[in-house]
Design a protein around this motif. Structure first.
Motif, PDB file in Angstrom:
ATOM      1  N   GLY A 105       2.307  32.920  13.748  1.00 59.30           N
ATOM      2  CA  GLY A 105       2.093  31.732  13.336  1.00 59.30           C
ATOM      3  C   GLY A 105       0.876  31.148  12.637  1.00 59.30           C
ATOM      4  N   ILE A 106       0.724  30.110  12.106  1.00 56.22           N
ATOM      5  CA  ILE A 106      -0.562  29.682  11.822  1.00 56.22           C
ATOM      6  C   ILE A 106      -0.871  28.408  12.657  1.00 56.22           C
ATOM      7  N   LEU A 107      -1.871  28.890  13.044  1.00 55.68           N
ATOM      8  CA  LEU A 107      -2.658  27.364  14.288  1.00 55.68           C
ATOM      9  C   LEU A 107      -2.650  25.984  12.829  1.00 55.68           C
ATOM     10  N   PRO A 108      -2.616  25.160  13.514  1.00 58.09           N
ATOM     11  CA  PRO A 108      -2.054  23.428  12.545  1.00 58.09           C
ATOM     12  C   PRO A 108      -3.340  23.942  12.487  1.00 58.09           C
ATOM     13  N   PRO A 109      -3.703  23.216  10.821  1.00 61.84           N
ATOM     14  CA  PRO A 109      -5.298  22.789  10.192  1.00 61.84           C
ATOM     15  C   PRO A 109      -5.871  21.621  10.451  1.00 61.84           C
ATOM     16  N   LYS A 110      -5.330  20.516  11.259  1.00 64.69           N
ATOM     17  CA  LYS A 110      -6.123  20.105  11.890  1.00 64.69           C
ATOM     18  C   LYS A 110      -6.339  19.313  13.271  1.00 64.69           C
ATOM     19  N   ASN A 111      -5.150  20.579  13.986  1.00 69.61           N
ATOM     20  CA  ASN A 111      -5.904  20.332  15.492  1.00 69.61           C
ATOM     21  C   ASN A 111      -5.993  22.090  15.846  1.00 69.61           C
ATOM     22  N   GLU A 112      -6.412  23.208  14.925  1.00 71.22           N
ATOM     23  CA  GLU A 112      -6.720  24.033  15.257  1.00 71.22           C
ATOM     24  C   GLU A 112      -7.610  24.136  17.490  1.00 71.22           C
ATOM     25  N   ARG A 113      -8.202  24.088  17.040  1.00 69.14           N
ATOM     26  CA  ARG A 113      -9.159  23.734  17.972  1.00 69.14           C
ATOM     27  C   ARG A 113      -7.891  23.202  19.711  1.00 69.14           C
ATOM     28  N   ASN A 114      -7.498  22.451  19.272  1.00 70.25           N
ATOM     29  CA  ASN A 114      -7.042  21.714  19.763  1.00 70.25           C
ATOM     30  C   ASN A 114      -5.536  22.920  20.826  1.00 70.25           C
ATOM     31  N   ALA A 115      -4.683  23.408  19.985  1.00 70.19           N
ATOM     32  CA  ALA A 115      -3.943  24.256  19.846  1.00 70.19           C
ATOM     33  C   ALA A 115      -4.207  25.778  20.862  1.00 70.19           C
ATOM     34  N   LEU A 116      -5.871  25.965  20.442  1.00 68.52           N
ATOM     35  CA  LEU A 116      -6.402  27.034  21.220  1.00 68.52           C
ATOM     36  C   LEU A 116      -6.196  27.047  22.453  1.00 68.52           C
ATOM     37  N   TRP A 117      -6.989  25.362  22.777  1.00 69.11           N
ATOM     38  CA  TRP A 117      -6.831  24.904  24.260  1.00 69.11           C
ATOM     39  C   TRP A 117      -5.745  25.663  25.384  1.00 69.11           C
ATOM     40  N   LYS A 118      -4.555  24.546  24.608  1.00 71.13           N
ATOM     41  CA  LYS A 118      -3.331  24.408  24.807  1.00 71.13           C
ATOM     42  C   LYS A 118      -3.170  25.471  25.480  1.00 71.13           C
ATOM     43  N   LEU A 119      -3.189  26.800  24.534  1.00 72.48           N
ATOM     44  CA  LEU A 119      -2.026  28.363  24.439  1.00 72.48           C
ATOM     45  C   LEU A 119      -3.425  28.493  26.088  1.00 72.48           C
ATOM     46  N   LEU A 120      -4.645  28.486  25.584  1.00 74.20           N
ATOM     47  CA  LEU A 120      -4.852  29.204  26.892  1.00 74.20           C
ATOM     48  C   LEU A 120      -5.143  28.772  28.119  1.00 74.20           C
TER      49      LEU A 120
END
Length: 361
Positions: A159-174
């Protein structure tokens, strides 16, 4: 220590469920709205062929891929042509019909689900309707069973991380990874993601890159093997608005930004030591506290983290009293956590505060 399926935290106990009447291919009275959210999609056949070559190599077997927001299906088609099986999780209804039309031509090797991978298992409570759903409902529908942590990856997600919420998406995945919840309840799911070059440099940073080094760097490197597989210009991607229209790139800096295709493979031995899915929040807290003043000496942080004698801790981890936070490598932080967590001469190992109950985003 392996993490058996039965001992992982089950989302079904405390996360909201989909309404039983809502099907995966049906709409409901509660319509999902993307608002002004935009997404990037692979629109270049050349890029799609490059990714297939990287991910598939010379394999002819029917490998399973979970494609997140495939959009127009350029990569989907390339994966299918290579002989792979694809589960397409698409959150924009505009693309569903053409994806399903493609599925009719490949003898059951393409399953299309109205779902947003990056919004699986939201923390907010209430009734969920597609494309927002729980991983339990999704994986049960797909017939994917949980595997022990020591086994290989049950599937590969792209996939491609959401452009506007990239950091939040990374934290959630972690958080999901360290707690063995959401998709990681089913095993060591391998993620193959496009992220901005800026964020890629941060998660791969160490004390040799002090300006980029942060808690996110440590958590990613402790949890996963990280590989940079490919770098591509943003110009090679299409950005679509909420109504499914191709949008023009607006900012010059976005045109100059590259996207990095990285592979995040959870370490098989992540939970073989002191760190577990049940105390990971303390590890997160420790790192956040340390990196709040990243240029400070570690000993100054230890006084607010643990009642154990700070000099004794430093001696145990073989660091001097002048070592700074940004001098510590990811494995040093893991060693620090394990040293405090395993300390036997004190009933209280950590100084508790309200942050310990918070999820860090």
């Amino acid at each position: 220590m392996d993490v058996p399926v039965v001992n992982r935290r089950g989302l079904s106990d405390y996360y909201p469920h989909l309404m039983p009447s809502v099907g995966f291919g049906k709409s409901s009275s509660r319509v999902y709205r993307c608002r002004s959210e935009t997404k990037r999609y692979i629109t270049s056949p050349r890029v799609a062929e490059t990714l297939v070559r990287i991910l598939r190599g010379k394999r002819k077997s029917c490998q399973l891929f979970l494609e997140c927001n495939p959009g127009p299906g350029i990569l989907t088609r390339a994966l299918l042509e290579s002989g792979a099986k694809v589960i397409a999780l698409e959150s924009d209804k505009t693309f569903i019909p053409q994806l399903k039309s493609l599925g009719k031509k490949v003898n059951g090797r393409l399953e299309v689900v109205y779902c947003d991978f990056f919004k699986l298992d939201p923390r907010s409570r209430g009734i969920l309707t597609p494309p927002i759903m729980t991983s339990d409902m999704l994986f049960q529908y797909l017939g994917i069973e949980a595997q022990p942590w020591s086994k290989g990856a049950p599937l590969k997600a792209i996939g491609i991380l959401p452009p506007k919420n990239e950091r939040n998406a990374l934290w959630k995945l972690l958080h999901d990874l360290y707690s063995c919840t959401s998709v990681y309840k089913y095993g060591r799911v391998e993620l193959n993601l496009f992220i901005t070059e800026k964020e890629c440099r941060k998660i791969m940073a160490n004390p040799q890159n002090p300006g980029l080094y942060q808690a996110l760097s440590v958590l990613c490197q402790i949890a996963c093997g990280i590989k940079l597989l490919h770098t591509e210009s943003c110009l090679s991607f299409g950005t679509y608005t909420a109504n499914g229209q191709l949008a023009k790139q607006k900012h010059r800096e976005s045109l100059e930004q590259n996207l990095c295709f990285i592979q995040l493979t959870p370490h098989k031995d992540l939970f073989t030591g002191t760190l577990t899915p049940f105390n990971y929040d303390v590890f997160f807290h420790m790192l956040r506290q340390c990196f709040m003043k990243r240029g400070a000496r570690l000993i100054d942080h230890l006084h607010s983290l643990s009642p154990i004698d700070a000099m004794h801790i430093l001696k145990q981890i073989k660091k001097n009293k002048d070592v700074r936070v940004i001098d510590m490598y990811p494995e040093d932080f893991q060693n620090l956590f394990e040293t405090i967590e395993c300390y036997k001469d004190d009933n209280y190992k950590w100084l508790y505060d309200d942050f310990m109950e918070d999820v860090i985003i």
